[in-house]
Scaffold this active site. Structure first.
Site, PDB file in Angstrom:
ATOM      1  N   TYR A  11     -12.629   1.553  -4.207  1.00 60.30           N
ATOM      2  CA  TYR A  11     -12.818   2.096  -2.868  1.00 60.30           C
ATOM      3  C   TYR A  11     -11.650   2.978  -2.445  1.00 60.30           C
ATOM      4  CZ  TYR A  11     -15.968  -1.974  -2.511  1.00 60.30           C
ATOM      5  OH  TYR A  11     -16.943  -2.926  -2.716  1.00 60.30           O
ATOM      6  N   ASP A  12     -11.982   4.045  -1.761  1.00 60.76           N
ATOM      7  CA  ASP A  12     -11.008   4.760  -0.943  1.00 60.76           C
ATOM      8  C   ASP A  12     -10.719   3.862   0.268  1.00 60.76           C
ATOM      9  OD1 ASP A  12      -9.578   6.996   0.312  1.00 60.76           O
ATOM     10  OD2 ASP A  12     -11.346   7.130   1.599  1.00 60.76           O
ATOM     11  N   LEU A  13      -9.675   4.157   1.013  1.00 61.47           N
ATOM     12  CA  LEU A  13      -9.323   3.302   2.153  1.00 61.47           C
ATOM     13  C   LEU A  13      -9.638   3.960   3.495  1.00 61.47           C
ATOM     14  CD1 LEU A  13      -8.107   0.598   3.024  1.00 61.47           C
ATOM     15  CD2 LEU A  13      -5.837   1.671   2.902  1.00 61.47           C
ATOM     16  N   THR A  16     -13.236   5.004   4.813  1.00 56.36           N
ATOM     17  CA  THR A  16     -14.210   4.329   3.954  1.00 56.36           C
ATOM     18  C   THR A  16     -14.302   2.845   4.294  1.00 56.36           C
ATOM     19  OG1 THR A  16     -13.846   5.905   2.154  1.00 56.36           O
ATOM     20  CG2 THR A  16     -14.840   3.787   1.566  1.00 56.36           C
TER      21      THR A  16
END
Length: 215
Positions: A11-13, A16
């Site tokens: 995951y991007d943070l 997101t």
């Protein structure tokens, strides 16, 4: 042998998992006001740099000004993060826990610096949910290059990038996944131009994190 399509979900943070875009934009504006007395860059322009390393967010300025802007931005932004001004998007925590219960390996790959990223992850209790992390300092190249995503996958024990799904909200995320040979999922709550992203990069859009288990 598992019939799952993916061995790892990364995951991007910002934008997101956590609703940090308003705080990021506000931090940019306050940084410019501190430096020049005003911010002449538009909100749309500032948003277009989200997902890129902070050092690349001030390309229109001289090196000396860039350094000052980065330092002040980090000071302002980290203060907001420590004040817990960022919220996790609805159903994100439940989704991550659900995927974890199914045995999915999950990690975070972000261009954010370790210090600022961990403030929110620890405050929200998210740091214990993931199997690995890649932050800005961990790779020589950054999104949209493939290197950090490949590194993050390897931290989860995966070398076949076709078995990796990267979840993000912005163009650098989609471009990074494509460059690395991974699949891409765009979150429906992205504040970016979702139509443009999906028209220009391969990927699917998901409305919840739980949906990732069905891909």
């Amino acid at each position: 042998m598992s019939n799952r399509k993916y061995d790892a979900i990364l995951y991007d943070l910002d934008g997101t998992l956590i609703n940090s875009v308003p705080v990021i934009v506000d931090s940019f504006i306050k940084t410019y006001e501190w430096m020049y007395g005003e911010c002449t860059r538009t909100v749309e322009d500032l948003k277009s740099y989200i997902g890129k390393p902070l050092v690349e967010c001030f390309p229109m300025h001289c090196d000396e000004d860039q350094k000052k802007l980065v330092e002040k931005y980090l000071e302002i932004n980290c203060e907001a993060l420590r004040n817990d001004e960022v919220e996790v998007f609805p159903e994100v925590m439940e989704g991550i826990v659900y995927l974890k219960s199914l045995g999915f390996k999950q990690g975070i790959m972000t261009s954010k610096k370790t210090e600022s990223a961990m403030i929110t992850l620890e405050l929200k209790g998210m740091d214990v949910l993931f199997d690995g992390f890649v932050f800005h300092e961990d790779s020589d190249k950054h999104k949209p290059e493939a290197e950090p995503l490949i590194l993050a996958a390897r931290k989860l024990g995966v070398t076949d990038m076709s078995r990796v799904l990267y979840v993000g909200d912005a163009i650098p995320d989609a471009a990074c996944a494509k460059a690395a040979g991974a699949d891409f999922a765009l979150v429906a709550w992205s504040d970016m131009d979702k139509e443009f992203i999906l028209n220009n990069y391969p990927g699917v859009m998901v409305s919840t994190i739980k949906e990732l288990a069905l891909l």
